[in-house]
Write a protein that holds these residues in place. Structure first.
Motif, mmCIF file in Angstrom:
data_model
loop_
_atom_site.group_PDB
_atom_site.id
_atom_site.type_symbol
_atom_site.label_atom_id
_atom_site.label_comp_id
_atom_site.label_asym_id
_atom_site.label_seq_id
_atom_site.Cartn_x
_atom_site.Cartn_y
_atom_site.Cartn_z
ATOM 1 N N PRO B 20 10.237 39.589 -2.120
ATOM 2 C CA PRO B 20 10.398 39.491 -3.585
ATOM 3 C C PRO B 20 10.967 38.143 -4.039
ATOM 4 N N ARG B 21 11.773 37.497 -3.197
ATOM 5 C CA ARG B 21 12.383 36.239 -3.651
ATOM 6 C C ARG B 21 11.431 35.046 -3.561
ATOM 7 N N THR B 22 10.208 35.262 -3.140
ATOM 8 C CA THR B 22 9.250 34.154 -3.040
ATOM 9 C C THR B 22 8.925 33.617 -4.434
ATOM 10 N N LEU B 23 9.141 32.333 -4.626
ATOM 11 C CA LEU B 23 8.776 31.714 -5.904
ATOM 12 C C LEU B 23 7.266 31.519 -5.926
ATOM 13 N N LEU B 24 6.681 31.628 -7.114
ATOM 14 C CA LEU B 24 5.234 31.468 -7.218
ATOM 15 C C LEU B 24 4.792 30.105 -6.658
ATOM 16 N N ALA B 25 5.597 29.073 -6.909
ATOM 17 C CA ALA B 25 5.253 27.737 -6.398
ATOM 18 C C ALA B 25 5.168 27.763 -4.867
ATOM 19 N N SER B 26 6.105 28.445 -4.219
ATOM 20 C CA SER B 26 6.092 28.513 -2.757
ATOM 21 C C SER B 26 4.912 29.361 -2.285
ATOM 22 N N PHE B 27 4.620 30.427 -3.005
ATOM 23 C CA PHE B 27 3.474 31.279 -2.660
ATOM 24 C C PHE B 27 2.188 30.445 -2.666
ATOM 25 N N LEU B 28 2.013 29.655 -3.717
ATOM 26 C CA LEU B 28 0.799 28.840 -3.830
ATOM 27 C C LEU B 28 0.740 27.813 -2.704
ATOM 28 N N ARG B 29 1.862 27.179 -2.441
ATOM 29 C CA ARG B 29 1.885 26.098 -1.450
ATOM 30 C C ARG B 29 1.841 26.635 -0.024
ATOM 31 N N GLY B 33 -1.702 27.668 0.812
ATOM 32 C CA GLY B 33 -2.027 26.299 1.236
ATOM 33 C C GLY B 33 -2.472 25.393 0.106
ATOM 34 N N LEU B 34 -2.183 25.785 -1.134
ATOM 35 C CA LEU B 34 -2.574 24.947 -2.280
ATOM 36 C C LEU B 34 -1.404 24.023 -2.621
ATOM 37 N N THR B 35 -1.357 22.881 -1.907
ATOM 38 C CA THR B 35 -0.182 22.018 -1.994
ATOM 39 C C THR B 35 -0.273 21.006 -3.132
ATOM 40 N N GLY B 36 -1.275 21.133 -3.988
ATOM 41 C CA GLY B 36 -1.345 20.244 -5.148
ATOM 42 C C GLY B 36 -0.211 20.515 -6.132
ATOM 43 N N THR B 37 0.227 21.757 -6.190
ATOM 44 C CA THR B 37 1.360 22.122 -7.046
ATOM 45 C C THR B 37 2.628 21.628 -6.372
ATOM 46 N N ASN B 38 3.343 20.718 -7.019
ATOM 47 C CA ASN B 38 4.518 20.111 -6.398
ATOM 48 C C ASN B 38 5.815 20.756 -6.869
ATOM 49 N N GLN B 45 13.467 21.741 -14.478
ATOM 50 C CA GLN B 45 13.375 20.734 -15.532
ATOM 51 C C GLN B 45 12.228 19.741 -15.382
ATOM 52 N N CYS B 46 11.661 19.574 -14.174
ATOM 53 C CA CYS B 46 10.764 18.422 -13.982
ATOM 54 C C CYS B 46 9.314 18.691 -14.340
ATOM 55 N N GLY B 47 8.867 19.936 -14.245
ATOM 56 C CA GLY B 47 7.495 20.265 -14.628
ATOM 57 C C GLY B 47 6.429 19.933 -13.582
ATOM 58 N N ALA B 48 6.824 19.420 -12.410
ATOM 59 C CA ALA B 48 5.828 19.056 -11.386
ATOM 60 C C ALA B 48 5.073 20.278 -10.869
ATOM 61 N N CYS B 49 5.652 21.459 -11.069
ATOM 62 C CA CYS B 49 5.092 22.713 -10.551
ATOM 63 C C CYS B 49 4.257 23.451 -11.592
ATOM 64 N N CYS B 103 4.315 13.566 -10.026
ATOM 65 C CA CYS B 103 4.381 14.369 -11.254
ATOM 66 C C CYS B 103 3.008 14.724 -11.785
ATOM 67 N N THR B 104 1.955 14.037 -11.257
ATOM 68 C CA THR B 104 0.628 14.065 -11.888
ATOM 69 C C THR B 104 0.003 15.463 -12.003
ATOM 70 N N PRO B 105 0.024 16.271 -10.933
ATOM 71 C CA PRO B 105 -0.581 17.607 -11.112
ATOM 72 C C PRO B 105 0.063 18.383 -12.262
ATOM 73 N N GLY B 106 1.388 18.342 -12.347
ATOM 74 C CA GLY B 106 2.081 19.045 -13.422
ATOM 75 C C GLY B 106 1.749 18.449 -14.776
ATOM 76 N N MET B 107 1.672 17.118 -14.844
ATOM 77 C CA MET B 107 1.306 16.446 -16.098
ATOM 78 C C MET B 107 -0.078 16.905 -16.552
ATOM 79 N N ILE B 108 -1.011 16.960 -15.623
ATOM 80 C CA ILE B 108 -2.394 17.308 -15.977
ATOM 81 C C ILE B 108 -2.467 18.763 -16.446
#
Ligand SMILES: Cc1cc2nc3c(=O)[nH]c(=O)nc-3n(C[C@H](O)[C@H](O)[C@H](O)COP(=O)(O)OP(=O)(O)OC[C@H]3O[C@@H](n4cnc5c(N)ncnc54)[C@H](O)[C@@H]3O)c2cc1C
Ligand code: FES
Ligand code: FES
Lengths: 283, 166
Positions: B20-29, B33-38, B45-49, B103-108
Motif C-alpha cells: 500500500p505504501r508504494t507511490l504511483l511514481a515508484s509503481f510506474l518506474r 519500468g516507465l522511467t520517463g516519470t522522474n 514541489q518540483c513537478g518532475a513526476c 524536469c522536462t517530462p513533468g513540464m511536458i
C-alpha cells in the motif's frame, strides 16, 4: 521517499468508512492525500492504516435558497472553476484558484484542507470569513468561527468525517476578495486576508475580515471590522482599519522564511489590499 | 501485505500486487519500468513526476498506487503517436526548452494539460500555471516559448481538423 508501512482500506460509503475507522485503531482518513501523503513520506505521520474515502459520493456543488453546499471531496480545481460557486460565493472560487499549483488543485479537497487545519492553508481563512458551517457524517454541525482549535487541530471528534460545507450566498452590493502573500516554493500563505464587505449608499453596512498565515488558526480582525462599519470605504478609512489588524495577532509564528513580526506586518498589508478589492467588487 | 491494483497506462492494462505504501511514481518506474516519470524532490514541489490520471495532471509522487486503482494514466512515454512527437514535445525540441532534461517530462505533462484547459493561455497565464514545475537549469524562458509554440500549433491542428470536417 517511502512512508512507513500501513494497511489500506477503500471505503465505498460513509457508513463503511466509519466502520473501518472504528475497527482499525490508529487508522486515518485519506482524501486527496496532499497533506497526509507528504507528511507520511517525511514520517511525521505514520498511521497504522488508511481508510480511503476518495470514492465516496461527496463530490458535488449546489446552491438553493440562499445556501451554497460543497461536498467535502470537491477538489480545489472543481471549486475554483465552478460557475455555481462563482455566482453565489465568488471569494471561495477565487481563493481556491490560488491554492498550491494546478496539480495540487487537481487532488486536494476542501474537506481535507479543513480537517488538516494547516496554519498556512487558505480554506480555513476563507470559510471563517464567509461564515461557513462544517457538517459531518455523525450529524454534527460546526460554525467555522469555532471549528479551528489549534495547530493542526479542529473540533472534529475522532473518526468523524466531514461531509459537506455550507455557506450563505451573497449577491450584488457585497464584494469579497482573498489576498495572499504566498510562499514562493509551496504557494502556502505567508499571510493571507479574506474580506466580505456590503456597501449601501456609499457606507459599509457589514464587514467580515479574517487573517490567516500569521497565527496557528485564522483570526477575525474585530476592531478593524467595527471601525469600518458605518463609514465610507475610502482609502484612508481602509488604511486605518488595516492598521488595527495587528491587534488581533497574538503569538505570531515565525520561521526561517518569515519572522512573526514580518508575518504580522504582512497581515496588515494583505488586509488593506483585500479590503480595497472587496469594496471594488461590491460596486 | 499486498493489495491488487488494476491500472491502464498508455493504453495498456496492468494488474499488479503492490505494497500500500508504494507511490504511483515508484509503481510506474519500478514495477512497470516507465522511467520517463522522474522523481526530483521529497516535498511534492518540483513537478518532475507529473502524469495525467483520468485526464488530470497530478504529481505521481503524492498519489499512492492503490489510490490510482481503476484509473487511466498517460505518462511521457505515451505522448508520441506512431513515432511522431506530441506538439508540446516538438516545441521543446524546436525552442531548446531543456538543458539537463530532468524536469522536462513533468513540464511536458503539465503544459499539455494546461493547454487543454486553457487553449488561449497568454504568456502570463502560462507562467502562472507552471508554478508547480521547477527547473534548475533553463531560467524558464525557452520553456515558456515552447509552451507558446505548442499553444499555436494545437490551435492550427484544431482548425485544420475543423476544416476537414466541413
Ligand atoms: C506542493 C503543495 C502545495 C500546497 N499549497 C497549498 C496552498 O497554497 N494553500 C493551501 O491551503 N494548501 C496547500 N496545500 C495543501 C493542499 O491543499 C491539501 O490538499 C489539503 O490541505 C488537504 O486536502 P486532502 O484532500 O489532500 O487531504 P488529505 O491529505 O487526504 O488529508 C489531510 C488530513 O485531513 C484528514 N481528512 C481528510 N479528509 C477528511 C474528511 N472529509 N473528514 C475528516 N478528516 C479528513 C486526514 O485524515 C488527514 O489528517 C499544498 C500541498 C502541496 C503538496
Ligand atoms: S517528485 Fe513529485 S513533485 Fe517532486
Ligand atoms: S532542464 Fe534541467 S531541471 Fe529543467
Amino acid at each position: 521517499m517511502y512512508p512507513a508501512p500501513f494497511e489500506y482500506y477503500r471505503a465505498e460509503t460513509a457508513q463503511e468508512a466509519t466502520e473501518l475507522l472504528s475497527k482499525h485503531v490508529g487508522a486515518k482518513i485519506l482524501a486527496g492525500g496532499h497533506s497526509l501523503v507528504p507528511a507520511m513520506k517525511y514520517r511525521v505521520a505514520a498511521p497504522s492504516a488508511l481508510v480511503d474515502i476518495g470514492r465516496l459520493n461527496l463530490n458535488y456543488i449546489t446552491a438553493a435558497e440562499g445556501v451554497l453546499k460543497i461536498g467535502a471531496l470537491s477538489t480545489h480545481a472543481t471549486v475554483a472553476s465552478s460557475d455555481v460557486v462563482k455566482h453565489n460565493c465568488a471569494i471561495i472560487a477565487q481563493g481556491a484558484a490560488g491554492i498550491g499549483d494546478q496539480m495540487v488543485r487537481n487532488r486536494g479537497t476542501i474537506g481535507g484542507s479543513l480537517a488538516h487545519s494547516d496554519p498556512q492553508a487558505d480554506y480555513p481563512t476563507l470559510v471563517t470569513c464567509v461564515g461557513a458551517t462544517i457538517k459531518t457524517s455523525s450529524g454534527k454541525s460546526y460554525n467555522a468561527d469555532t471549528f479551528f482549535k489549534d495547530m493542526l487541530t479542529t473540533a472534529l471528534e475522532e473518526n468523524d468525517i466531514i461531509t459537506e460545507i455550507t455557506m450563505p450566498v451573497y449577491g450584488s452590493g457585497t464584494g469579497g476578495f482573498y489576498y495572499k502573500i504566498p510562499h514562493p516554493a509551496s504557494g502556502y500563505a505567508v499571510a493571507g486576508a479574506a474580506a466580505l464587505v456590503t456597501v449601501e449608499a456609499g457606507i459599509c453596512k457589514r464587514v467580515s475580515l479574517v487573517v490567516g498565515g500569521a497565527t496557528v488558526n485564522p483570526v477575525r480582525a474585530v476592531e478593524a471590522e467595527a471601525y469600518l462599519v458605518g463609514k465610507a470605504p475610502t482609502s484612508e478609512n481602509i488604511k486605518a482599519a488595516a492598521a488595527m489588524v495587528a491587534q488581533v495577532i497574538k503569538n505570531p509564528m515565525g520561521d526561517g522564511y518569515a519572522s512573526g513580526a514580518y508575518r504580522t506586518h504582512l497581515a496588515g498589508v494583505a488586509s488593506e489590499r483585500t479590503l480595497v478589492e472587496a469594496v471594488h467588487r461590491a460596486a | 501485505m499486498g493489495q491488487w491494483v488494476s491500472i491502464t497506462v498508455n493504453g495498456k492494462n496492468y494488474t499488479r500486487e503492490v505494497e500500500p505504501r508504494t507511490l504511483l511514481a515508484s509503481f510506474l518506474r519500478e514495477d512497470l519500468g516507465l522511467t520517463g516519470t522522474n522523481i526530483g524532490c521529497d516535498s511534492s514541489q518540483c513537478g518532475a513526476c507529473t502524469i495525467h490520471m483520468d485526464g488530470m495532471a497530478v504529481k505521481s509522487c503524492t498519489v499512492l498506487a492503490v489510490q490510482a486503482h481503476g484509473t487511466v494514466i498517460t505518462t511521457i512515454e505515451g505522448m508520441a503517436v506512431n513515432g511522431k512527437l506530441h506538439p508540446v514535445q516538438q516545441a521543446f525540441w524546436d525552442q531548446h526548452g531543456l538543458q539537463c532534461g530532468f524536469c522536462t517530462p513533468g513540464m511536458i505533462m503539465s503544459i499539455s494539460y494546461m493547454l487543454a484547459q486553457h487553449p488561449n493561455a497568454s504568456e502570463l497565464e502560462i507562467r502562472h500555471q507552471l508554478e508547480g514545475n521547477i527547473c534548475r537549469c533553463t531560467g524558464y524562458q525557452n520553456i515558456v516559448k515552447a509552451a507558446m509554440q505548442a499553444r499555436d500549433e494545437l490551435h492550427h491542428e484544431h482548425h485544420q481538423h475543423m476544416q476537414e470536417q466541413h
